[in-house]
Design a protein around this motif. Structure first.
Motif, PDB file in Angstrom:
ATOM      1  N   THR A   1       2.913  53.794  19.206  1.00  0.00           N
ATOM      2  CA  THR A   1       3.062  54.001  20.647  1.00  0.00           C
ATOM      3  C   THR A   1       4.513  54.272  21.021  1.00  0.00           C
ATOM      4  O   THR A   1       4.817  55.205  21.776  1.00  0.00           O
ATOM      5  CB  THR A   1       2.551  52.776  21.417  1.00  0.00           C
ATOM      6  N   CYS A  13      -0.768  50.775  28.082  1.00  0.00           N
ATOM      7  CA  CYS A  13      -0.758  49.720  27.063  1.00  0.00           C
ATOM      8  C   CYS A  13      -1.120  48.354  27.640  1.00  0.00           C
ATOM      9  O   CYS A  13      -1.792  47.555  26.980  1.00  0.00           O
ATOM     10  CB  CYS A  13       0.613  49.650  26.396  1.00  0.00           C
ATOM     11  N   LEU A  52      -1.676  59.697  21.448  1.00  0.00           N
ATOM     12  CA  LEU A  52      -1.278  58.324  21.765  1.00  0.00           C
ATOM     13  C   LEU A  52      -2.247  57.324  21.129  1.00  0.00           C
ATOM     14  O   LEU A  52      -3.459  57.430  21.314  1.00  0.00           O
ATOM     15  CB  LEU A  52      -1.234  58.122  23.278  1.00  0.00           C
ATOM     16  N   GLN A  93      -5.012  51.161  22.319  1.00  0.00           N
ATOM     17  CA  GLN A  93      -4.878  49.706  22.263  1.00  0.00           C
ATOM     18  C   GLN A  93      -6.219  49.080  21.880  1.00  0.00           C
ATOM     19  O   GLN A  93      -7.256  49.436  22.436  1.00  0.00           O
ATOM     20  CB  GLN A  93      -4.423  49.163  23.608  1.00  0.00           C
TER      21      GLN A  93
END
Length: 438
Positions: free
Chosen positions: A215, A308, A357, A360
């Motif tokens: 990230t 995030c 990306l 999470q």
């Protein structure tokens, strides 16, 4: 003796099916969700080289100083179209060094050697490569003062005020800066004069520790490329900020005119020091009002943090509104400048989130808890070999060197064909291929 034989024969004829269930062919059909993540599927030797905990390679860092390791990585790398980005960065770097005062050859040489050293030494490359775009932006920004005036476009004085009237019917910057107070000056100074410079580092530390591996590198790349684009727009589309309208009205502007700290001059007067007056007066791009990189940086940081850590959405929204107000109160930007910066920031983030990306994972607090990563909105499962561009030949040899998030970060710019899966839910496909090889 006969009785014993009878007992044995009876036991072997019991319909338990335990032999069939424990046969290798049956064991290979265990669903993938019950198997440990198969981070390396090429050979058992590779597993031994990666140590007792191969999943640690996702979050570990490089400690090597050997430049030869970098050359080996380049030799075995699977190149793709996205690697053109490095040629572009090299072009911006060379251009920035070239236009600097020619009477400083030693400084240019030392800067070039420093750049190459940081890129080729593994322990520094892992940090410098993903943030290369940021360093290029800084060099590009500060060296732009040396671009000859006669090749620059004309400075636009009336465009931004006209857009303000068309879009909003009023100049918010002139309205918000009409009445000032020392308390408001301090309240505006915190995000504009301190947060803008310190918050990127704070966000980086937070994402490095608590976000999914990969990230932070994508944040660094996005931040740098967005800033490079912003400076390029400011150079090709130079516009005067609100303070120019207040000082000079709509008179034509010329290159070589000094910039102005505007409202930040009151901060220098308040503290009795020169923090902003000299730096803004001699700014490399005094007529770079559009787009506002203050707003763009804050919005990009807020987008990454809320992606995030969704619980921080309210705090991030407050900070974005805070710094946007501060830019207009201090008379540095029009509202249309903030709109332009916001559009650029969101556009970069939307593309990066969709394709590169990392996602999470629920229940994971620290980056060291991740055993695999899924990237992009399509949730592509990536093995470390695939992310680094290695094929089956190079993977075994370099498995011990895959313990570098900041090298893996570079992988997210690639979308090569899958050579395996690091996701527990997708290891069944690898099981099938193992059975075919058997």
């Amino acid at each position: 003796m006969q009785q014993t034989n009878t007992v044995v024969e009876t036991e072997t004829q019991l319909p338990l099916g335990w032999r069939e269930r424990l046969s290798p062919s049956k064991l290979k059909t265990i669903p993938g969700r019950y198997n440990l993540p198969r981070m390396f599927s090429h050979s058992s030797k590779q597993m031994r080289e990666s140590g007792p905990n191969p999943t640690r390679s996702i979050s570990a860092l490089q400690t090597s100083f050997k430049i030869t390791d970098t050359f080996e990585l380049l030799r075995t790398r699977k190149w793709s179209l996205f690697d053109v980005q490095y040629l572009v960065l090299a072009g911006f770097t060379i251009f920035s060094l070239w236009i600097i005062d020619p009477s400083a050859p030693i400084i240019k040489t030392l800067a070039a050697v420093g750049y190459l050293s940081l890129l080729f030494i593994p322990i520094t490359r892992q940090f410098f490569l993903p943030s290369w775009s940021i360093w290029t932006y800084l060099l590009y920004f500060f060296s732009s003062r040396f671009i000859p005036y006669d090749i620059r476009p004309d400075i636009l004085v009336k465009v931004l005020p006209a857009l303000e009237d068309i879009l909003y019917g009023v100049s918010f910057s002139n309205v918000l800066s009409a009445w000032t107070h020392p308390v408001l000056d301090l309240f505006a100074w915190i995000p504009y004069g301190i947060g803008h410079f310190g918050l990127p580092a704070i966000c980086s530390v937070i994402m490095f520790i608590f976000a999914a591996p990969g990230t932070l590198p994508m944040f660094a790349k996005t931040f740098g490329w967005m800033s490079v684009l912003g400076v390029s727009i400011q150079l090709f589309f130079p516009c005067t900020p609100p303070w120019y309208e207040r000082l000079h009205g709509l008179e034509p502007a010329k290159y070589g005119m000094q910039g102005s700290p505007a409202g930040l001059a009151r901060i220098d007067a308040l503290f009795g020091i020169d923090m902003y007056t000299t730096s803004f007066t001699t700014a490399p791009v005094p007529f770079g009002a559009f787009p506002s990189l203050h707003a763009a940086d804050a919005i990009l940081e807020a987008l990454f943090l809320t992606y995030c850590f969704p619980k921080l959405k309210g705090l991030c929204l407050f900070y974005v509104c805070w710094i946007c107000w501060a830019t207009m109160y201090l008379n540095h930007h029009y509202a249309v400048d903030l709109l332009g910066g916001g559009i650029i920031a969101y556009s970069f983030f939307a593309v990066v989130r969709k394709y590169w990306l990392p996602i999470q994972q629920p229940g994971k607090t620290y980056r060291w808890e991740y055993e695999y990563v899924e990237i992009g909105a399509t949730k592509k499962n990536k093995t470390l070999d695939e992310e680094l561009g290695y094929g089956p030949v190079g993977a075994v040899k370099r498995s011990a060197n895959l313990s570098d998030e900041f090298t893996v970060l570079d992988s997210f710019m690639h979308s090569g064909s899958s050579s395996g899966s690091s996701s527990p839910t997708s290891s069944t496909r690898s099981d099938k291929s193992d059975r075919r090889r058997d």
